[in-house]
Write a protein that holds these residues in place. Structure first.
Motif, PDB file in Angstrom:
ATOM      1  N   SER A  14       0.835  -1.209   0.000  1.00 43.85           N
ATOM      2  CA  SER A  14       0.000   0.000   0.000  1.00 43.85           C
ATOM      3  C   SER A  14       0.868   1.256   0.000  1.00 43.85           C
ATOM      4  O   SER A  14       0.599   2.215  -0.734  1.00 43.85           O
ATOM      5  CB  SER A  14      -0.921   0.007   1.228  1.00 43.85           C
ATOM      6  N   VAL A  15       1.909   1.248   0.830  1.00 44.50           N
ATOM      7  CA  VAL A  15       2.803   2.399   0.883  1.00 44.50           C
ATOM      8  C   VAL A  15       3.471   2.611  -0.470  1.00 44.50           C
ATOM      9  O   VAL A  15       3.592   3.746  -0.958  1.00 44.50           O
ATOM     10  CB  VAL A  15       3.858   2.215   1.995  1.00 44.50           C
ATOM     11  N   ILE A  18       0.851   3.990  -3.016  1.00 41.10           N
ATOM     12  CA  ILE A  18       0.538   5.392  -2.730  1.00 41.10           C
ATOM     13  C   ILE A  18       1.686   6.307  -3.147  1.00 41.10           C
ATOM     14  O   ILE A  18       1.484   7.366  -3.748  1.00 41.10           O
ATOM     15  CB  ILE A  18       0.221   5.571  -1.230  1.00 41.10           C
ATOM     16  N   GLY A  19       2.918   5.873  -2.847  1.00 42.12           N
ATOM     17  CA  GLY A  19       4.076   6.676  -3.229  1.00 42.12           C
ATOM     18  C   GLY A  19       4.188   6.856  -4.732  1.00 42.12           C
ATOM     19  O   GLY A  19       4.471   7.958  -5.222  1.00 42.12           O
ATOM     20  N   ILE A  21       1.706   6.614  -6.961  1.00 39.82           N
ATOM     21  CA  ILE A  21       0.591   7.427  -7.446  1.00 39.82           C
ATOM     22  C   ILE A  21       0.838   8.912  -7.173  1.00 39.82           C
ATOM     23  O   ILE A  21       0.573   9.768  -8.018  1.00 39.82           O
ATOM     24  CB  ILE A  21      -0.735   6.966  -6.786  1.00 39.82           C
ATOM     25  N   LEU A  22       1.378   9.221  -5.985  1.00 41.57           N
ATOM     26  CA  LEU A  22       1.662  10.622  -5.652  1.00 41.57           C
ATOM     27  C   LEU A  22       2.745  11.215  -6.551  1.00 41.57           C
ATOM     28  O   LEU A  22       2.735  12.416  -6.837  1.00 41.57           O
ATOM     29  CB  LEU A  22       2.096  10.737  -4.186  1.00 41.57           C
ATOM     30  N   PRO A  63      -4.214  12.392  -8.097  1.00 39.67           N
ATOM     31  CA  PRO A  63      -3.531  13.502  -7.394  1.00 39.67           C
ATOM     32  C   PRO A  63      -2.896  14.470  -8.383  1.00 39.67           C
ATOM     33  O   PRO A  63      -2.433  14.070  -9.456  1.00 39.67           O
ATOM     34  CB  PRO A  63      -2.463  12.778  -6.558  1.00 39.67           C
ATOM     35  N   GLY A 431       7.118  11.275  -4.587  1.00 37.84           N
ATOM     36  CA  GLY A 431       5.768  11.289  -4.042  1.00 37.84           C
ATOM     37  C   GLY A 431       5.688  12.083  -2.748  1.00 37.84           C
ATOM     38  O   GLY A 431       4.759  12.870  -2.543  1.00 37.84           O
ATOM     39  N   LEU A 435       3.719  15.554  -2.087  1.00 31.94           N
ATOM     40  CA  LEU A 435       2.698  15.602  -1.049  1.00 31.94           C
ATOM     41  C   LEU A 435       2.805  16.865  -0.211  1.00 31.94           C
ATOM     42  O   LEU A 435       1.787  17.476   0.150  1.00 31.94           O
ATOM     43  CB  LEU A 435       2.824  14.370  -0.151  1.00 31.94           C
TER      44      LEU A 435
END
Length: 553
Positions: A14-15, A18-19, A21-22, A63, A431, A435
């Motif tokens: 998951s991390v 997410i990284g 995608i960001l 994002p 990412g 953010l």
């Protein structure tokens, strides 16, 4: 036993997802930047077809955070300004004159007539016709003194009142001058920041330098002249009583008055009182609008104190003209028809929609308390920034290829896992920077290049420890497990010292030094994560699938 719990695997993946995608918007930088600019413009100025098209060019469910490019990468404007703090003394004396006049008027039987004298703008000089009453006048004016609002000047008063023959002289005390200088510079700094933020620029550098200078660097601005236009316009809005009309700018205004040109009447002029009834500092909002005839205008609203003064004056001066003055020009001088309560009104004038929008922005941001002198101005072209970006890309690619090759030829399959983790590490780093909306500068690129070189450091420690454990005739699963466990302390110790250095650089440094510290610090975090968890997850998944009897590291 070489295993990782299911919940840990889900968390690690998951991390990583997410990284990635960001960091994705940075691969489409120009497109996403146009989308973000369009969204900001729609929020502030309304919709147009072009803005809507640009806003819809990037999916809303993805994002849109970007790593902002600094001045040295994107190009922009650099200004070094000097704040004319001395002007604040003159403004303070002008505002004090009505209070001094009102305090002395009841004493005319003792001091005679009072008359404001021309002289040093930083002092208030009042001539009294009966010098024998000077002591009484001094005592009365000294009652206007207030404590200096400064911790360093506790117990001192803000004004010094003295008598020189038949002149009563009021000056700011030295403590109040120091406090005024500090307040003026802080207020100017904040107003410049708000003005630049209003036009949607990203990550400007606005810093105080010395006692009276401000450094301004804004990426993405086309020229230093454009930046000067944004911050150099004073937008000093005042509401001043009209004394009379004047034939020309050379007309005798009289003491305490001034002659100002009229924008509404072409070559017309007004004589107005210098001391304003209300100033733009008491505005809480200003928005572009249209008047009842459909002409561009600006709606404004005062705070509580401004609304009270505005209402009291209009109630007492019905039928009298009232000048609305912007930057020493009368933009309108309407006759007060009735008591205006509530502290709101409308400014009309000979301006178009764009000018009314700009005026509203400047009024919302506030008026610069004093003037600015531009000591140094430079425009950094985007070509130089693009050259820096290209050089940084080459450096990252060379470093990356060298590290990938070293790891693969040194550790084989395990090195291949480390290489995948390195790529994911860089994606996660971008990412994180996206953010928080970090600004990437040339030193920041150096931090990324250093991160690439250091990213496999922990993997080298782990793989070398696994090699040592394999020599003790332990099974491959146990050797891998012990390799990760025993290398952990060395990895943590080595990276803690580096991240402490990055924190110190961030706290103590400024500008480019901070950019380097941010990329280095985040790079350490992502590197440790990928080395300890991601490569271990890859090795574990491979081992569970292949179940090798022996391994070569």
């Amino acid at each position: 036993m070489l295993q990782i719990d299911t919940w840990k695997r889900v968390l690690i993946w998951s991390v990583l997802v997410i990284g990635v995608i960001l960091s994705l918007p940075n691969a489409f930088y120009t497109r996403v930047e146009q989308h973000n600019d369009a969204v900001t413009a729609i929020e502030r100025q309304g919709e147009t077809e072009e803005r809507l098209a640009a806003a819809e060019s990037w999916p809303s469910y993805v994002p849109s955070g970007l790593v902002n490019l600094g001045l040295d990468l994107r190009g922009g404007a650099h200004l070094l300004t000097e704040v004319r703090v001395g002007d604040a003394y003159a403004s303070r004396m002008e505002a004090l004159w009505p209070e001094v006049r009102d305090a002395l008027r009841p004493l005319r039987s003792e001091i005679g007539t009072i008359r404001l004298q021309q002289g040093d703008p930083a002092e208030l000089r009042v001539k009294i016709s009966q010098p024998e009453g000077m002591a009484t006048a001094l005592a009365e004016v000294r009652k206007l003194a207030a404590p200096v609002v400064s911790v360093a000047a506790a117990g001192e008063t803000d004004i010094v009142v003295t008598g020189e023959e038949d002149d009563l002289v009021v000056r700011l005390s030295e403590a109040e001058q120091r406090a005024t200088d500090d307040r003026t510079l802080s207020q100017t700094l904040e107003i410049i920041r708000r003005r630049i933020d209003e036009v949607g620029t990203r990550e400007p550098t606005i810093q105080r330098q010395g006692s009276d200078r401000i450094l301004i660097q804004v990426p993405g601005i086309g020229s230093a002249a454009e930046l000067k236009e944004i911050i150099g316009t004073t937008a000093q809005l005042t509401f001043q009583p009209v004394v009379r009309r004047a034939a020309n700018a050379e007309a005798d205004a009289g003491v305490g008055n001034e002659v100002l040109p009229s924008l509404d009447e072409g070559d017309g002029f007004y004589v107005v009182e210098k001391a304003p009834v209300v100033t733009g500092e008491e505005l809480v909002d200003a928005q572009p609008s249209f008047d009842q005839n459909g002409r561009p205008a600006v709606n404004f609203r005062f705070n509580t104190s401004g609304a009270r003064k505005f209402g009291d004056y209009t109630a007492e001066n019905i039928g009298e003209p009232f000048a609305i003055v912007l930057d020493n020009e009368v933009i309108s001088a309407p006759v007060i028809q009735a008591h205006i309560a509530g502290g709101s009104g409308i400014i009309t004038g000979n301006f178009n929609v764009e000018e009314s929008t700009k005026l509203a922005v400047l009024l919302r941001a506030g008026a610069l308390p004093v003037g600015l002198d531009f000591l140094e101005e430079r425009t950094i072209g985007p070509e130089l920034g693009q050259d820096s970006i290209d050089a940084g890309k080459v450096a990252c690619m060379v470093a990356g290829v060298a590290v990938l090759a070293f790891m693969f030829f040194s550790y084989g399959l395990f090195g291949f896992f480390a290489n995948i983790a390195l790529i994911l590490n860089i994606a996660m780093l971008f990412g994180l920077l996206s953010l928080i909306g970090a600004t990437l500068t040339l030193p920041g690129i150096a931090g990324i290049v250093l991160t690439v070189g250091m990213a496999v450091d922990a993997n080298v420690l782990i793989f070398e420890r696994i090699r040592e454990e394999l020599k003790t005739a332990k099974g491959p699963a146990r050797a891998i497990e012990l390799g990760y466990e025993k290398a952990l302390s060395a990895i943590v110790d080595a990276n803690i010292t580096t991240i402490i250095t990055a924190i110190i650089l961030f706290v103590m440094g400024s500008g480019p030094v901070r950019g380097f510290a941010i990329t280095l610090g985040f790079g350490i975090i992502t590197s440790v994560f990928t080395a300890i968890y991601v490569t271990r997850l890859f090795v574990t998944m491979w081992f569970e699938r292949k179940r090798p009897k022996a391994i070569v590291v």
